[in-house]
Design a protein around this motif. Structure first.
Motif, PDB file in Angstrom:
ATOM      1  N   GLY A  18      -0.585  -3.134  -2.748  1.00 25.16           N
ATOM      2  CA  GLY A  18      -1.670  -2.356  -2.180  1.00 25.16           C
ATOM      3  C   GLY A  18      -1.984  -1.063  -2.904  1.00 25.16           C
ATOM      4  O   GLY A  18      -2.944  -0.381  -2.551  1.00 25.16           O
ATOM      5  N   VAL A  19      -1.193  -0.700  -3.900  1.00 22.23           N
ATOM      6  CA  VAL A  19      -1.368   0.571  -4.606  1.00 22.23           C
ATOM      7  C   VAL A  19      -1.965   0.321  -5.980  1.00 22.23           C
ATOM      8  O   VAL A  19      -1.399  -0.435  -6.786  1.00 22.23           O
ATOM      9  CB  VAL A  19      -0.035   1.321  -4.747  1.00 22.23           C
ATOM     10  N   LEU A 126      -4.510   4.927   4.907  1.00 20.30           N
ATOM     11  CA  LEU A 126      -5.275   3.865   5.542  1.00 20.30           C
ATOM     12  C   LEU A 126      -5.685   2.803   4.530  1.00 20.30           C
ATOM     13  O   LEU A 126      -5.603   1.597   4.806  1.00 20.30           O
ATOM     14  CB  LEU A 126      -6.509   4.443   6.236  1.00 20.30           C
ATOM     15  N   LEU A 127      -6.116   3.219   3.352  1.00 14.45           N
ATOM     16  CA  LEU A 127      -6.568   2.266   2.343  1.00 14.45           C
ATOM     17  C   LEU A 127      -5.452   1.308   1.936  1.00 14.45           C
ATOM     18  O   LEU A 127      -5.652   0.088   1.909  1.00 14.45           O
ATOM     19  CB  LEU A 127      -7.089   3.016   1.116  1.00 14.45           C
ATOM     20  N   VAL A 128      -4.284   1.830   1.625  1.00 16.94           N
ATOM     21  CA  VAL A 128      -3.177   0.970   1.184  1.00 16.94           C
ATOM     22  C   VAL A 128      -2.689   0.092   2.331  1.00 16.94           C
ATOM     23  O   VAL A 128      -2.412  -1.097   2.143  1.00 16.94           O
ATOM     24  CB  VAL A 128      -2.040   1.821   0.604  1.00 16.94           C
ATOM     25  N   LEU A 132      -2.794  -4.135   2.199  1.00 13.65           N
ATOM     26  CA  LEU A 132      -1.625  -4.983   2.440  1.00 13.65           C
ATOM     27  C   LEU A 132      -1.831  -5.876   3.656  1.00 13.65           C
ATOM     28  O   LEU A 132      -1.495  -7.058   3.641  1.00 13.65           O
ATOM     29  CB  LEU A 132      -0.388  -4.103   2.638  1.00 13.65           C
ATOM     30  N   ARG A 133      -2.372  -5.315   4.701  1.00 12.99           N
ATOM     31  CA  ARG A 133      -2.544  -6.053   5.963  1.00 12.99           C
ATOM     32  C   ARG A 133      -3.541  -7.189   5.832  1.00 12.99           C
ATOM     33  O   ARG A 133      -3.335  -8.290   6.349  1.00 12.99           O
ATOM     34  CB  ARG A 133      -2.986  -5.073   7.045  1.00 12.99           C
ATOM     35  N   LEU A 134      -4.646  -6.928   5.110  1.00 17.78           N
ATOM     36  CA  LEU A 134      -5.735  -7.903   5.020  1.00 17.78           C
ATOM     37  C   LEU A 134      -5.708  -8.718   3.740  1.00 17.78           C
ATOM     38  O   LEU A 134      -6.453  -9.696   3.616  1.00 17.78           O
ATOM     39  CB  LEU A 134      -7.078  -7.184   5.143  1.00 17.78           C
ATOM     40  N   GLY A 135      -4.891  -8.309   2.786  1.00 17.96           N
ATOM     41  CA  GLY A 135      -4.833  -9.041   1.522  1.00 17.96           C
ATOM     42  C   GLY A 135      -6.092  -8.887   0.688  1.00 17.96           C
ATOM     43  O   GLY A 135      -6.463  -9.782  -0.061  1.00 17.96           O
TER      44      GLY A 135
END
Length: 306
Positions: A18-19, A126-128, A132-135
C-alpha cells in the motif's frame, strides 16, 4: 525534501503493502557520491540506513536502475526511494467505506488519521489503509481533510475518469457541509456569512486573516445546543487551508479542542482524548459521468467531553 509519487508521476519503484515510493530531483550543480548526498539531504536517516536501503535495491534512478553508495550524483535527474519509519504511532480508530464503484471510493475518515503519507505517518494513513483494504494500488484522493478533521472524503480509483471528478472541485461544483461544536454566539443573525482575506501565518502551519479583498467565505448556521456548546452547520464556499477553524475563531467561538486557533497550544503528542470537534458531514455533486445527483453522509457524531 522528497515527495510522495503523485498520480501523474511514473514511478520507477512499485507500490509495496500500500505504500508508494517517494522521489527527489537532484539539484543542478550537485555531484559526488550518492551516499554523501543522501546523508546531507536527509541527516535524520543516517548513513547505515541508506546503505541498507541501497543493498535491498530500494534506491533507484529514473529508469529503475539500482543506485549504490558510490553511484555518481547526476544533477537534474530524479531518484526514487521508499520512506521508512522506525516507529509509527498506531491510530486507534477505523475508517469506513461508505460507497464504492468502478470510479469512486467514498470513505468516512476518523479523527487523527492523516490523509496520506507525510512526516511521521506512513502506513497509518487513510490512503494506505484503503489501498490495502480494497486492493487498489492506483487510489488517489480527490480532495483532502486535515488530520484533525473527521468525515466524508472522496477517492478516485479509475485513471480514465479521474479528471472529470477532480474538475468538480476545481470549478467549485461540489457542495460540502460540516458540523462543529463551539461556544454559542449570541448576537448574530442566522445564517451568518463570514468573508475574509486569509494568508499564511506564523508558525508555518497556521493561517491568519488580514485586511483586504476576501478570498474565503463560509455560511454558518446555529443548529442547536449540546450541553454548554452550540452545534453549528458550516458550508464553505471556498477551500482555504483551515478556513472553518479560522473563521469560527475570528467570530469568537473557536471550535472545541482546536489546538491551533485562536492560539497555537503546546503539542499534545499522541493524546487521542480530545479530538477537534469538526466533522465533514456531507458532500454532494452532480455526477459528471451519469448526470445523477449524488450525496454522501458521514455516519459519525461529534461528542465533546472536558
Amino acid at each position: 525534501m522528497g515527495r510522495q509519487a503523485s498520480a501523474n508521476a511514473v514511478a520507477a519503484l512499485p507500490i509495496v503493502n500500500g505504500v508508494g515510493p517517494s522521489y527527489l530531483w537532484l539539484p543542478h550543480g550537485s555531484g559526488g557520491a550518492m551516499i554523501g548526498f543522501l546523508i546531507a539531504q536527509f541527516p535524520a536517516v543516517g548513513e547505515a540506513a541508506w546503505r541498507d536501503r541501497m543493498a535491498r535495491g530500494q534506491v533507484v534512478d529514473g529508469a529503475g536502475a539500482r543506485l549504490a553508495p558510490d553511484s555518481v550524483v547526476r544533477s537534474g535527474t530524479r531518484i526514487w526511494y521508499y520512506r521508512e519509519l522506525e516507529a509509527e504511532t498506531a491510530i486507534p480508530y477505523q475508517e469506513q467505506v461508505l460507497f464504492q464503484d468502478e470510479h469512486l471510493v467514498v470513505a468516512d475518515k476518523p479523527h487523527f488519521l492523516p490523509m496520506a503519507p507525510a512526516g511521521r505517518f506512513l502506513r497509518e494513513t487513510l490512503l494506505v489503509r484503503l489501498k490495502l483494504r480494497l486492493g487498489i494500488d492506483d487510489l488517489v484522493p480527490i480532495h483532502r481533510l486535515d488530520r484533525e478533521t473527521a468525515g466524508v472524503v472522496l477517492f478516485s480509483s479509475n485513471v480514465a475518469s479521474r479528471g472529470a471528478y477532480q474538475s468538480l472541485f476545481q470549478k467549485r461544483r461540489v457542495s460540502k457541509a460540516y458540523e462543529a461544536l463551539a461556544a454559542p454566539l449570541e448576537n448574530l443573525a442566522w445564517p451568518h456569512v463570514h468573508r475574509s482575506l486569509m494568508v499564511e501565518g506564523t508558525p508555518f502551519f497556521r493561517m491568519r486573516e488580514v485586511a483586504g479583498a476576501p478570498n474565503s467565505e463560509t455560511s454558518i448556521q446555529m443548529a442547536g445546543m449540546q450541553g454548554e456548546l452550540a452545534l453549528y452547520r458550516l458550508q464553505p464556499h471556498t477551500g482555504r487551508k483551515h478556513q472553518l477553524r479560522v473563521h469560527m475563531a475570528s467570530l469568537g467561538a473557536p471550535i472545541a479542542n482546536d489546538a491551533f486557533y485562536p492560539d497555537a497550544q503546546p503539542c499534545r503528542g499522541d493524546d487521542f482524548t480530545r479530538p477537534l470537534q469538526l466533522l465533514a458531514r456531507s458532500i454532494a455533486f452532480t455526477d459528471p459521468l451519469s448526470g445523477k445527483e449524488r450525496e454522501f453522509f458521514s455516519e459519525r457524531r461529534l461528542v465533546y467531553s472536558e
